[in-house]
Design a protein around this motif. Structure first.
Motif, PDB file in Angstrom:
ATOM      1  N   ASP A  81       0.777  -1.275   0.052  1.00  0.00           N
ATOM      2  CA  ASP A  81      -0.057  -0.023   0.029  1.00  0.00           C
ATOM      3  C   ASP A  81       0.732   1.343   0.054  1.00  0.00           C
ATOM      4  O   ASP A  81       1.572   1.519   1.149  1.00  0.00           O
ATOM      5  N   ALA A  82       1.005   1.676  -1.101  1.00  0.00           N
ATOM      6  CA  ALA A  82       1.951   3.107  -1.147  1.00  0.00           C
ATOM      7  C   ALA A  82       1.573   4.023  -0.243  1.00  0.00           C
ATOM      8  O   ALA A  82       2.504   5.175   0.027  1.00  0.00           O
ATOM      9  N   GLY A  83       0.209   4.102   0.335  1.00  0.00           N
ATOM     10  CA  GLY A  83       0.089   5.361   1.151  1.00  0.00           C
ATOM     11  C   GLY A  83       0.115   4.956   2.513  1.00  0.00           C
ATOM     12  O   GLY A  83      -0.057   5.691   3.404  1.00  0.00           O
ATOM     13  N   HIS A  84       0.813   3.927   2.819  1.00  0.00           N
ATOM     14  CA  HIS A  84       1.256   3.292   4.185  1.00  0.00           C
ATOM     15  C   HIS A  84       1.903   4.202   4.724  1.00  0.00           C
ATOM     16  O   HIS A  84       3.012   4.698   4.474  1.00  0.00           O
ATOM     17  N   ALA A  85       1.701   4.464   6.326  1.00  0.00           N
ATOM     18  CA  ALA A  85       2.348   5.667   7.086  1.00  0.00           C
ATOM     19  C   ALA A  85       3.133   4.748   7.950  1.00  0.00           C
ATOM     20  O   ALA A  85       2.880   3.893   8.783  1.00  0.00           O
ATOM     21  N   PRO A  86       4.517   4.621   7.975  1.00  0.00           N
ATOM     22  CA  PRO A  86       5.675   4.159   8.709  1.00  0.00           C
ATOM     23  C   PRO A  86       5.091   4.073  10.343  1.00  0.00           C
ATOM     24  O   PRO A  86       4.708   4.974  10.886  1.00  0.00           O
ATOM     25  N   GLN A  87       5.226   2.839  11.042  1.00  0.00           N
ATOM     26  CA  GLN A  87       4.743   2.805  12.320  1.00  0.00           C
ATOM     27  C   GLN A  87       5.865   2.437  13.263  1.00  0.00           C
ATOM     28  O   GLN A  87       5.858   2.496  14.473  1.00  0.00           O
ATOM     29  N   VAL A  88       7.074   1.678  12.744  1.00  0.00           N
ATOM     30  CA  VAL A  88       8.257   1.419  13.447  1.00  0.00           C
ATOM     31  C   VAL A  88       9.295   2.255  13.783  1.00  0.00           C
ATOM     32  O   VAL A  88       9.740   2.746  12.921  1.00  0.00           O
ATOM     33  N   ARG A  89       9.921   2.145  15.049  1.00  0.00           N
ATOM     34  CA  ARG A  89      10.771   2.922  15.423  1.00  0.00           C
ATOM     35  C   ARG A  89      11.983   2.066  15.809  1.00  0.00           C
ATOM     36  O   ARG A  89      11.781   1.536  17.166  1.00  0.00           O
ATOM     37  N   PRO A  90      12.996   1.698  15.004  1.00  0.00           N
ATOM     38  CA  PRO A  90      13.927   0.628  15.453  1.00  0.00           C
ATOM     39  C   PRO A  90      14.643   1.052  16.564  1.00  0.00           C
ATOM     40  O   PRO A  90      15.201   2.092  16.533  1.00  0.00           O
ATOM     41  N   ALA A  91      14.960   0.267  17.763  1.00  0.00           N
ATOM     42  CA  ALA A  91      15.862   0.516  18.594  1.00  0.00           C
ATOM     43  C   ALA A  91      16.790  -0.653  18.828  1.00  0.00           C
ATOM     44  O   ALA A  91      16.743  -1.752  18.973  1.00  0.00           O
ATOM     45  N   LYS A  92      18.224  -0.125  18.651  1.00  0.00           N
ATOM     46  CA  LYS A  92      19.238  -1.066  18.654  1.00  0.00           C
ATOM     47  C   LYS A  92      19.466  -1.668  19.813  1.00  0.00           C
ATOM     48  O   LYS A  92      19.807  -0.942  21.108  1.00  0.00           O
ATOM     49  N   GLY A  93      19.920  -2.687  20.067  1.00  0.00           N
ATOM     50  CA  GLY A  93      20.620  -3.498  21.345  1.00  0.00           C
ATOM     51  C   GLY A  93      21.708  -4.414  20.950  1.00  0.00           C
ATOM     52  O   GLY A  93      21.747  -4.975  19.768  1.00  0.00           O
ATOM     53  N   VAL A  94      22.758  -4.523  21.822  1.00  0.00           N
ATOM     54  CA  VAL A  94      23.942  -5.211  21.559  1.00  0.00           C
ATOM     55  C   VAL A  94      24.093  -6.123  22.609  1.00  0.00           C
ATOM     56  O   VAL A  94      23.816  -5.934  23.852  1.00  0.00           O
TER      57      VAL A  94
END
Ligand code: FAD
Length: 322
Positions: free
Chosen positions: A25-38
């Protein structure tokens, strides 16, 4: 590419969910905020703890968690916004140094980068606004039905993944217009039915190792060893994984590359990065025999693994950019 027809599609691709939703869906609004862990791994004899300990890191709000795992200790984690490629996530030299500093301060140790036998970086698919620190964001799961009918699940935690699965199946039933509900809550995990953890641990040796990894499915790995006793030999020097587990990974766990076996079906790369590289050729040959690889395919799979381990090492130890 393959064309696959399905009545319902579930998008459960972690930090990649927005990418896939946008394809649908080209109109999709992003919802993920990637949080890095190590996490990094050091030998247990350098940090002799017998339980999980959280320690402060000098100059940082975040605390580090130190957990004994066999004859190693796992130190982690971080929780930071991440803007790079989700396909190339590693522990950096700076991240390793603050974890070592935390452990050295708390345990009066002398850990150095040379003691780090393995490392891993990952991304949490958090859902929420951009304000505030990722550490303070809720780990709630989110399930949506897109305009094309694709069910997307993201956020959440490993500890809540079965419940998320249950809710996703119920949502799929809604999309399909059916009234049946998920049975997950009443089903044991694969290998879990009739599993007796204490008896398995008490049996010791190979039986305990296989039992703890596969539950009651361990008998299928044991059968491989019965048919060919050479499969009981270790695949990575110093680690308990056997050659039979490589064969089983190809036959029953969809392993298709040396990286699948050494990084994910086993944790050889995390617990012995350099020794795992030394085992890549043997793993490639076992996989190749199982999956009918040509010599060129075996060599490519081995070379890909070795190059990926070199890349990880260079970011961790030399401070190279990812
Ligand atoms: C450092 C760290 C520490 C954590 N600690 C904890 C903890 O203590 N407790 C806890 O409960 N949780 C913890 N988590 C969170 C937990 O690991 C995550 O919730 C989980 O990894 C996210 O699972 P997921 O299945 O949504 O995504 P992922 O595990 O990222 O899986 C997504 C999969 O989708 C695949 N994929 C991507 N694109 C496509 C495509 N187009 N087609 C097919 N497949 C695709 C990817 O290859 C990947 O295998 C931690 C996470 C991190 C990073």
């Amino acid at each position: 590419t393959f064309e696959i027809r399905a009545h319902a599609v579930v998008n459960a691709t972690g930090v990649w969910t927005d990418e896939l939703d946008a394809q649908a869906d080209a109109g999709h609004a992003p919802q993920v905020r990637p949080a890095k862990g190590v996490h990094i791994v050091v030998p247990w004899d350098k940090v002799r703890i017998n339980c999980t300990v959280t320690v402060p890191i000098p100059g940082r709000a975040r605390r580090a968690t130190c957990t004994r795992w066999g004859n190693t200790v796992v130190l982690g984690t971080a929780d930071e916004d991440y803007q790079g490629s989700p396909d190339d996530v590693h522990c950096t030299r700076q991240e390793m140094e603050f974890l070592l500093e935390g452990a050295n301060t708390a345990f009066e140790g002398e850990l150095t980068p040379d003691d780090v036998i393995g490392s891993i970086g990952g991304l949490r698919p958090l859902v929420g606004g951009k304000e505030g620190a990722t550490l303070d964001m809720r780990r709630d799961h989110h399930i949506t039905i897109g305009r094309t009918g694709m069910v997307t699940v993201t956020g959440g935690k490993l500890t809540t993944s079965r419940h998320m699965g249950e809710l996703v199946i119920d949502k799929v039933m809604t999309v399909l217009g059916r009234s049946a509900r998920s049975r997950t809550a009443r089903l044991p995990l694969l290998g879990g039915a009739g599993y007796d953890a204490e008896a398995v641990a008490a049996s010791g040796g190979l039986a305990a190792h296989l039992g703890e990894r596969y539950g009651t499915e361990a008998r299928f790995v044991g059968d491989l060893v019965q048919q060919d006793p050479t499969l009981a030999e270790p695949v990575v020097p110093g680690l308990p994984y056997t050659r039979a587990e490589v064969v089983y990974a190809a036959r029953a766990e969809m392993a298709r590359s040396v990286d699948d076996v050494l990084s994910r079906r086993t944790r050889a790369r995390l617990f012995a990065r350099d020794a795992s590289a030394g085992a890549a050729q043997a793993v490639g040959e076992l996989l190749g025999a199982e999956l009918g690889f040509s010599q060129a395919q075996i060599e490519r799979s081995v070379a890909d693994y070795l190059s990926s381990v070199r890349h990880e090492r260079s970011i961790l130890l030399e401070g190279a950019a990812a």
